[in-house]
Design an enzyme around this catalytic site. Structure first.
Site, PDB file in Angstrom:
ATOM      1  N   ASP A  40       0.837  -1.211   0.000  1.00 41.44           N
ATOM      2  CA  ASP A  40       0.000   0.000   0.000  1.00 41.44           C
ATOM      3  C   ASP A  40       0.868   1.256   0.000  1.00 41.44           C
ATOM      4  O   ASP A  40       1.999   1.252   0.486  1.00 41.44           O
ATOM      5  CB  ASP A  40      -0.922  -0.029   1.235  1.00 41.44           C
ATOM      6  CG  ASP A  40      -2.085   0.926   1.087  1.00 41.44           C
ATOM      7  OD1 ASP A  40      -2.424   1.300  -0.059  1.00 41.44           O
ATOM      8  OD2 ASP A  40      -2.668   1.319   2.113  1.00 41.44           O
TER       9      ASP A  40
ATOM     10  N   ARG B  71      -0.909   8.983 -10.097  1.00 42.81           N
ATOM     11  CA  ARG B  71      -0.919   7.747  -9.289  1.00 42.81           C
ATOM     12  C   ARG B  71      -0.303   6.571 -10.046  1.00 42.81           C
ATOM     13  O   ARG B  71       0.308   5.685  -9.457  1.00 42.81           O
ATOM     14  CB  ARG B  71      -2.348   7.408  -8.867  1.00 42.81           C
ATOM     15  CG  ARG B  71      -2.955   8.418  -7.909  1.00 42.81           C
ATOM     16  CD  ARG B  71      -4.411   8.069  -7.601  1.00 42.81           C
ATOM     17  NE  ARG B  71      -4.511   6.764  -6.962  1.00 42.81           N
ATOM     18  CZ  ARG B  71      -4.364   6.568  -5.643  1.00 42.81           C
ATOM     19  NH1 ARG B  71      -4.152   7.579  -4.842  1.00 42.81           N
ATOM     20  NH2 ARG B  71      -4.460   5.362  -5.135  1.00 42.81           N
TER      21      ARG B  71
ATOM     22  N   HIS C 166       2.226   3.367  -9.093  1.00 42.22           N
ATOM     23  CA  HIS C 166       1.989   1.937  -9.343  1.00 42.22           C
ATOM     24  C   HIS C 166       3.142   1.336 -10.153  1.00 42.22           C
ATOM     25  O   HIS C 166       3.553   0.200  -9.930  1.00 42.22           O
ATOM     26  CB  HIS C 166       0.657   1.726 -10.069  1.00 42.22           C
ATOM     27  CG  HIS C 166      -0.533   2.099  -9.240  1.00 42.22           C
ATOM     28  ND1 HIS C 166      -0.678   1.686  -7.936  1.00 42.22           N
ATOM     29  CD2 HIS C 166      -1.631   2.857  -9.512  1.00 42.22           C
ATOM     30  CE1 HIS C 166      -1.827   2.170  -7.454  1.00 42.22           C
ATOM     31  NE2 HIS C 166      -2.411   2.883  -8.387  1.00 42.22           N
TER      32      HIS C 166
ATOM     33  N   LEU D 143      11.064 -20.286  -5.092  1.00 47.20           N
ATOM     34  CA  LEU D 143      10.186 -19.363  -4.353  1.00 47.20           C
ATOM     35  C   LEU D 143       8.873 -19.286  -5.114  1.00 47.20           C
ATOM     36  O   LEU D 143       8.878 -19.224  -6.344  1.00 47.20           O
ATOM     37  CB  LEU D 143      10.814 -17.958  -4.323  1.00 47.20           C
ATOM     38  CG  LEU D 143       9.894 -16.813  -3.877  1.00 47.20           C
ATOM     39  CD1 LEU D 143       9.700 -16.811  -2.361  1.00 47.20           C
ATOM     40  CD2 LEU D 143      10.449 -15.450  -4.314  1.00 47.20           C
TER      41      LEU D 143
ATOM     42  N   GLU E 257       1.846 -13.294  12.448  1.00 43.03           N
ATOM     43  CA  GLU E 257       2.398 -12.097  13.079  1.00 43.03           C
ATOM     44  C   GLU E 257       2.169 -10.926  12.126  1.00 43.03           C
ATOM     45  O   GLU E 257       2.308 -11.075  10.901  1.00 43.03           O
ATOM     46  CB  GLU E 257       3.899 -12.267  13.337  1.00 43.03           C
ATOM     47  CG  GLU E 257       4.221 -13.362  14.323  1.00 43.03           C
ATOM     48  CD  GLU E 257       3.644 -13.114  15.711  1.00 43.03           C
ATOM     49  OE1 GLU E 257       3.646 -11.941  16.152  1.00 43.03           O
ATOM     50  OE2 GLU E 257       3.178 -14.077  16.345  1.00 43.03           O
TER      51      GLU E 257
HETATM   52  C1  IPE Z   1      -5.315  -2.787  -0.203  1.00 45.45           C
HETATM   53  O1  IPE Z   1      -5.035  -1.461  -0.338  1.00 45.45           O
HETATM   54  C2  IPE Z   1      -5.335  -3.451  -1.554  1.00 45.45           C
HETATM   55  C3  IPE Z   1      -4.062  -3.569  -2.237  1.00 45.45           C
HETATM   56  C4  IPE Z   1      -2.906  -3.218  -1.774  1.00 45.45           C
HETATM   57  C5  IPE Z   1      -4.136  -4.155  -3.551  1.00 45.45           C
HETATM   58  P1  IPE Z   1      -6.192  -0.353  -0.456  1.00 45.45           P
HETATM   59  O2  IPE Z   1      -5.508   0.942  -0.626  1.00 45.45           O
HETATM   60  O3  IPE Z   1      -7.162  -0.733  -1.518  1.00 45.45           O
HETATM   61  O4  IPE Z   1      -6.906  -0.496   0.950  1.00 45.45           O
HETATM   62  P2  IPE Z   1      -7.814   0.536   1.731  1.00 45.45           P
HETATM   63  O5  IPE Z   1      -8.848   1.033   0.755  1.00 45.45           O
HETATM   64  O6  IPE Z   1      -6.930   1.641   2.191  1.00 45.45           O
HETATM   65  O7  IPE Z   1      -8.375  -0.252   2.858  1.00 45.45           O
HETATM   66  C1  IPE Z   2      -1.661   0.191  -3.311  1.00 48.73           C
HETATM   67  O1  IPE Z   2      -1.448   1.555  -3.384  1.00 48.73           O
HETATM   68  C2  IPE Z   2      -1.843  -0.424  -4.668  1.00 48.73           C
HETATM   69  C3  IPE Z   2      -3.222  -0.822  -4.974  1.00 48.73           C
HETATM   70  C4  IPE Z   2      -4.247  -0.731  -4.184  1.00 48.73           C
HETATM   71  C5  IPE Z   2      -3.454  -1.332  -6.305  1.00 48.73           C
HETATM   72  P1  IPE Z   2      -2.647   2.581  -3.366  1.00 48.73           P
HETATM   73  O2  IPE Z   2      -3.051   2.871  -4.775  1.00 48.73           O
HETATM   74  O3  IPE Z   2      -3.742   2.118  -2.500  1.00 48.73           O
HETATM   75  O4  IPE Z   2      -1.935   3.845  -2.756  1.00 48.73           O
HETATM   76  P2  IPE Z   2      -2.531   4.845  -1.662  1.00 48.73           P
HETATM   77  O5  IPE Z   2      -2.996   4.002  -0.519  1.00 48.73           O
HETATM   78  O6  IPE Z   2      -3.641   5.578  -2.319  1.00 48.73           O
HETATM   79  O7  IPE Z   2      -1.371   5.702  -1.319  1.00 48.73           O
HETATM   80 MG    MG Z   3      -4.160   2.336  -0.551  1.00 44.71          MG
END
Ligand code: IPE
Ligand code: IPE
Ligand code: MG
Length: 226
Positions: free
Chosen positions: A12, A25, A29, A123, A193
């Site tokens: 995340d 964004r 990614h 792995l 954990e």
């Molecule tokens: C969880 O992250 C999903 C992935 C990393 C693919 P999100 O960014 O979607 O989660 P929330 O919305 O903050 O809970």
């Molecule tokens: C996680 O990063 C990747 C996916 C959910 C695909 P986010 O896109 O959720 O990034 P934030 O949480 O908005 O920073």
């Molecule tokens: Mg996120």
């Protein structure tokens, strides 16, 4: 490291990483996907058996279509660059989640990576794509009904989940600073954990990864015993 077989990661913070740099964004990614290679190679070095990476959740369809489209293109970009190397290093690619609902092109890319690497044993690099734990449990339950199952046990249900055949998750790492599970592996995390890292995923390098493993090693797992 015999007691650390399976690490699950919620990758995340890509969007916040990009925003801080005044970038789209998508850029977050993209760099996040490059980081998958780094962490996979680090896991290989550490003799971990499986890493399961949350790439796209069943809830992520709520995002703007432009972002969804890019996230669905990312596997092709990633494997185009790294599949050969991952394969040569003995890494097996797997997926969990409902791939029937993702675009054909993305599904084909995933199937190709799984197929090409299926005999590798070093792995397992497991991608959770269109994955949601509740959806997984519902699909598993439906398949049990379809199979005429009349007696449910923990091990039977486990064998119907997308993660069938994989060891239990020992360690969950979530980057990005939030402390929640976001519908990830709820059954499989029962005794894992948990480590929450206040660092966005594109910045989470091998050093930070090893720190999480050290943290894990310092904990005493009791599984309800003494
Ligand atoms: C969880 O992250 C999903 C992935 C990393 C693919 P999100 O960014 O979607 O989660 P929330 O919305 O903050 O809970
Ligand atoms: C996680 O990063 C990747 C996916 C959910 C695909 P986010 O896109 O959720 O990034 P934030 O949480 O908005 O920073
Ligand atoms: Mg996120």
């Amino acid at each position: 490291m015999s007691d650390l077989k399976h690490i699950a990661i919620i990758m995340d913070g890509n969007g916040r990483w990009a925003k801080k740099r005044d970038k789209d964004r998508k850029v977050g990614h993209y760099f996040g996907s490059e980081n998958v290679r780094e962490i996979a190679l680090a896991a290989l070095d550490m003799d971990v058996e499986v890493i399961t990476l949350y790439a796209f959740s069943t809830e992520n369809w709520k995002r703007p279509q432009k972002e969804i489209d890019y996230l669905m293109k990312l596997p092709a970009i990633f494997f185009e660059r790294f599949l050969k190397e991952l394969n040569e290093k003995g890494i097996r690619v797997c997926t969990i989640g409902d791939l029937s609902k993702i675009p054909d092109r993305t599904r084909k890319v995933m199937h190709n990576a799984v197929e090409k690497t299926k005999h590798n044993t070093k792995l397992t690099l497991n991608f959770a794509l269109n994955y949601g734990s509740r959806d997984e449990i519902v699909r598993a339950t439906q398949r049990m009904i379809d199979d005429g199952v009349t007696e449910v046990t923990e091990s039977l249900l486990t064998s119907y989940l997308d993660t069938a055949g994989l060891p239990d998750v020992d360690l969950l790492i979530r980057t990005g600073g939030d402390q929640r599970l976001s519908n990830y592996l709820l059954w499989q995390l029962a005794y894992s954990e948990l480590v929450f890292v206040d660092m966005e995923w594109p910045l989470f390098g091998p050093e930070a990864f090893i720190k999480c493993i050290d943290d894990y090693q310092s904990r005493q797992r009791r599984f309800g015993g003494l």
